[in-house]
Design a protein around this motif. Sequence first.
Motif, PDB file in Angstrom:
ATOM      1  N   ARG A  95       0.839  -1.207   0.000  1.00 46.21           N
ATOM      2  CA  ARG A  95       0.000   0.000   0.000  1.00 46.21           C
ATOM      3  C   ARG A  95       0.869   1.251   0.000  1.00 46.21           C
ATOM      4  NH1 ARG A  95      -2.852  -2.821   4.002  1.00 46.21           N
ATOM      5  NH2 ARG A  95      -2.008  -1.455   5.623  1.00 46.21           N
ATOM      6  N   HIS A  96       1.918   1.248   0.817  1.00 44.17           N
ATOM      7  CA  HIS A  96       2.799   2.418   0.874  1.00 44.17           C
ATOM      8  C   HIS A  96       3.511   2.618  -0.454  1.00 44.17           C
ATOM      9  CE1 HIS A  96       1.639   2.159   4.919  1.00 44.17           C
ATOM     10  NE2 HIS A  96       2.699   1.584   5.449  1.00 44.17           N
ATOM     11  N   TRP A  97       3.939   1.525  -1.082  1.00 43.82           N
ATOM     12  CA  TRP A  97       4.579   1.628  -2.395  1.00 43.82           C
ATOM     13  C   TRP A  97       3.617   2.240  -3.424  1.00 43.82           C
ATOM     14  CZ3 TRP A  97       8.964   1.848  -4.804  1.00 43.82           C
ATOM     15  CH2 TRP A  97      10.117   1.277  -4.254  1.00 43.82           C
ATOM     16  N   LYS A  98       2.389   1.807  -3.400  1.00 43.79           N
ATOM     17  CA  LYS A  98       1.423   2.330  -4.372  1.00 43.79           C
ATOM     18  C   LYS A  98       1.250   3.840  -4.185  1.00 43.79           C
ATOM     19  CE  LYS A  98      -1.149  -1.989  -4.971  1.00 43.79           C
ATOM     20  NZ  LYS A  98      -2.420  -2.724  -4.714  1.00 43.79           N
ATOM     21  N   ARG A  99       1.190   4.277  -2.942  1.00 45.42           N
ATOM     22  CA  ARG A  99       1.073   5.723  -2.704  1.00 45.42           C
ATOM     23  C   ARG A  99       2.346   6.443  -3.121  1.00 45.42           C
ATOM     24  NH1 ARG A  99      -0.545  10.288  -3.550  1.00 45.42           N
ATOM     25  NH2 ARG A  99      -0.370  11.865  -1.889  1.00 45.42           N
ATOM     26  N   ALA A 100       3.509   5.837  -2.861  1.00 48.54           N
ATOM     27  CA  ALA A 100       4.774   6.462  -3.268  1.00 48.54           C
ATOM     28  C   ALA A 100       4.856   6.596  -4.780  1.00 48.54           C
ATOM     29  CB  ALA A 100       5.945   5.640  -2.740  1.00 48.54           C
ATOM     30  N   ILE A 101       4.351   5.619  -5.505  1.00 47.55           N
ATOM     31  CA  ILE A 101       4.331   5.710  -6.971  1.00 47.55           C
ATOM     32  C   ILE A 101       3.432   6.862  -7.401  1.00 47.55           C
ATOM     33  CG2 ILE A 101       3.632   4.528  -9.092  1.00 47.55           C
ATOM     34  CD1 ILE A 101       4.439   1.876  -7.673  1.00 47.55           C
TER      35      ILE A 101
ATOM     36  N   SER B  80       4.958  -9.298  -3.771  1.00 47.56           N
ATOM     37  CA  SER B  80       4.861  -7.838  -3.875  1.00 47.56           C
ATOM     38  C   SER B  80       5.125  -7.372  -5.299  1.00 47.56           C
ATOM     39  CB  SER B  80       5.853  -7.182  -2.909  1.00 47.56           C
ATOM     40  OG  SER B  80       5.543  -7.498  -1.571  1.00 47.56           O
ATOM     41  N   MET B  81       6.116  -7.964  -5.955  1.00 45.40           N
ATOM     42  CA  MET B  81       6.435  -7.560  -7.327  1.00 45.40           C
ATOM     43  C   MET B  81       5.302  -7.890  -8.286  1.00 45.40           C
ATOM     44  SD  MET B  81       9.280  -5.996  -7.128  1.00 45.40           S
ATOM     45  CE  MET B  81      10.021  -5.943  -8.752  1.00 45.40           C
ATOM     46  N   GLU B  82       4.604  -8.980  -8.040  1.00 47.47           N
ATOM     47  CA  GLU B  82       3.463  -9.323  -8.897  1.00 47.47           C
ATOM     48  C   GLU B  82       2.420  -8.208  -8.880  1.00 47.47           C
ATOM     49  OE1 GLU B  82       2.072 -13.047  -7.450  1.00 47.47           O
ATOM     50  OE2 GLU B  82       3.774 -14.192  -8.258  1.00 47.47           O
ATOM     51  N   GLU B  83       2.273  -7.555  -7.737  1.00 51.16           N
ATOM     52  CA  GLU B  83       1.324  -6.452  -7.636  1.00 51.16           C
ATOM     53  C   GLU B  83       1.887  -5.139  -8.174  1.00 51.16           C
ATOM     54  OE1 GLU B  83      -1.093  -6.002  -4.019  1.00 51.16           O
ATOM     55  OE2 GLU B  83       0.025  -7.712  -3.208  1.00 51.16           O
ATOM     56  N   LEU B  84       3.187  -4.910  -7.957  1.00 47.42           N
ATOM     57  CA  LEU B  84       3.741  -3.587  -8.213  1.00 47.42           C
ATOM     58  C   LEU B  84       4.290  -3.401  -9.621  1.00 47.42           C
ATOM     59  CD1 LEU B  84       5.567  -3.038  -4.799  1.00 47.42           C
ATOM     60  CD2 LEU B  84       3.471  -1.911  -5.591  1.00 47.42           C
ATOM     61  N   VAL B  85       4.876  -4.432 -10.204  1.00 47.75           N
ATOM     62  CA  VAL B  85       5.493  -4.258 -11.526  1.00 47.75           C
ATOM     63  C   VAL B  85       4.486  -3.767 -12.555  1.00 47.75           C
ATOM     64  CG1 VAL B  85       6.615  -5.441 -13.456  1.00 47.75           C
ATOM     65  CG2 VAL B  85       7.436  -5.803 -11.124  1.00 47.75           C
ATOM     66  N   PRO B  86       3.267  -4.322 -12.613  1.00 46.29           N
ATOM     67  CA  PRO B  86       2.303  -3.770 -13.580  1.00 46.29           C
ATOM     68  C   PRO B  86       2.020  -2.287 -13.368  1.00 46.29           C
ATOM     69  CG  PRO B  86       1.557  -5.908 -12.782  1.00 46.29           C
ATOM     70  CD  PRO B  86       2.723  -5.508 -11.919  1.00 46.29           C
ATOM     71  N   ILE B  87       2.084  -1.820 -12.118  1.00 51.58           N
ATOM     72  CA  ILE B  87       1.845  -0.402 -11.856  1.00 51.58           C
ATOM     73  C   ILE B  87       3.026   0.427 -12.346  1.00 51.58           C
ATOM     74  CG2 ILE B  87       1.373   1.319 -10.076  1.00 51.58           C
ATOM     75  CD1 ILE B  87       0.156  -0.922  -8.385  1.00 51.58           C
ATOM     76  N   PHE B  88       4.266  -0.026 -12.068  1.00 47.22           N
ATOM     77  CA  PHE B  88       5.433   0.678 -12.599  1.00 47.22           C
ATOM     78  C   PHE B  88       5.346   0.777 -14.118  1.00 47.22           C
ATOM     79  CE2 PHE B  88       7.454  -0.692  -8.526  1.00 47.22           C
ATOM     80  CZ  PHE B  88       7.872   0.560  -8.098  1.00 47.22           C
ATOM     81  N   GLU B  89       4.968  -0.305 -14.751  1.00 47.93           N
ATOM     82  CA  GLU B  89       4.899  -0.308 -16.218  1.00 47.93           C
ATOM     83  C   GLU B  89       3.790   0.605 -16.715  1.00 47.93           C
ATOM     84  OE1 GLU B  89       6.720  -4.758 -17.092  1.00 47.93           O
ATOM     85  OE2 GLU B  89       4.547  -4.508 -16.969  1.00 47.93           O
ATOM     86  N   ARG B  90       2.648   0.570 -16.070  1.00 48.70           N
ATOM     87  CA  ARG B  90       1.523   1.411 -16.497  1.00 48.70           C
ATOM     88  C   ARG B  90       1.837   2.892 -16.333  1.00 48.70           C
ATOM     89  NH1 ARG B  90      -2.433   0.079 -12.806  1.00 48.70           N
ATOM     90  NH2 ARG B  90      -2.044   1.978 -11.591  1.00 48.70           N
ATOM     91  N   GLU B  91       2.520   3.245 -15.238  1.00 48.14           N
ATOM     92  CA  GLU B  91       2.791   4.654 -14.938  1.00 48.14           C
ATOM     93  C   GLU B  91       4.080   5.164 -15.570  1.00 48.14           C
ATOM     94  OE1 GLU B  91       0.652   6.514 -13.719  1.00 48.14           O
ATOM     95  OE2 GLU B  91      -0.736   5.154 -12.707  1.00 48.14           O
ATOM     96  N   GLY B  92       4.854   4.284 -16.200  1.00 51.20           N
ATOM     97  CA  GLY B  92       6.104   4.702 -16.828  1.00 51.20           C
ATOM     98  C   GLY B  92       7.182   5.062 -15.823  1.00 51.20           C
TER      99      GLY B  92
END
Length: 295
Positions: free
Chosen positions: A82-88, A133-145
């Motif tokens: 959750r904190h990572w998602k907000r940091a992104i 955690s990476m399964e959740e976060l990598v798609p977000i990194f990719e989507r947000e550039g």
Amino acid sequence: PFMHRHLPLEEIPRKVRELGYDWIELSPRGDFLEWFKAPRVFPDRIKAVKQALRAENVGIASLLPMYRWASNDETERQAAVRHWKRAIEIAVELEVDTMNSEFGRGPHPDKGSCYCCHTGSMIEACEDAWWRSMEELVPIFEREGINLHVEPHPEDWCETIQPALDIIRTVNSSRVKFLYCAPHTFYFGDDTVAMLRESADVLAHVHVGDTFNHKASSGLRYIVNPPGSTARVHQHLNIGQGEVPWDDFFGTLHEIGFDGVMTACVFAWEEKADESGRFMRSEMQRYIDKFWGKK
């Protein structure tokens, strides 16, 4: 600007400009991306940071969050995600395209769980948690550039150049790359040239700071008491105060075509923070001019 974290956040751009830098790698601090806790960030703070950056014509090269994304305590791991998602989201708001962090350790010791990765305890559980955690976060990194640069760190579940490189390759995302931390050189191995060459395909970020070879002089380069202590010491010193082979380091970066983020990463001299910052800026530039040529 870790050694300047006592300054108000809005004064950091002025300080780094004063020391000769154009860019900031913004490390954890209590009034922004706090260690392991939810970001302390709200619209007025974002606005103030942007104004301070514009006023000094300074940019943020990378945001550095530290969350327990590799904890095998599922409550901690979920909180970290959750904190990572907000940091992104914050990175996107600040128009920052790069974040960096460490592979991470186990659960917080205050919970009473024993964790000591270099003995092998709990490494498998922490690696499994990190992958979740990476399964959740990598798609977000990719989507947000947003690029994510990850470093192995002493006492993390992954603290060596291998398997770190192969793990990053296994993630198989153009957004996830390797961060080589020079002060960790002697945890990685003994051949700086070979290690940088090995990492060339995924290397995007380096931390520059010196350290002693803790394995040298029959393991007595650092003296730790009492005898038999299992403590291991590493430090982030100014260039030239330790044993990192800097001609090999910068020369090999040039050889492999490195064109990523290069961060002055010294923690040892808070009482001489300005002097250290200016010295590192000058010395890094001297090596860049030596191997890449003056502009």
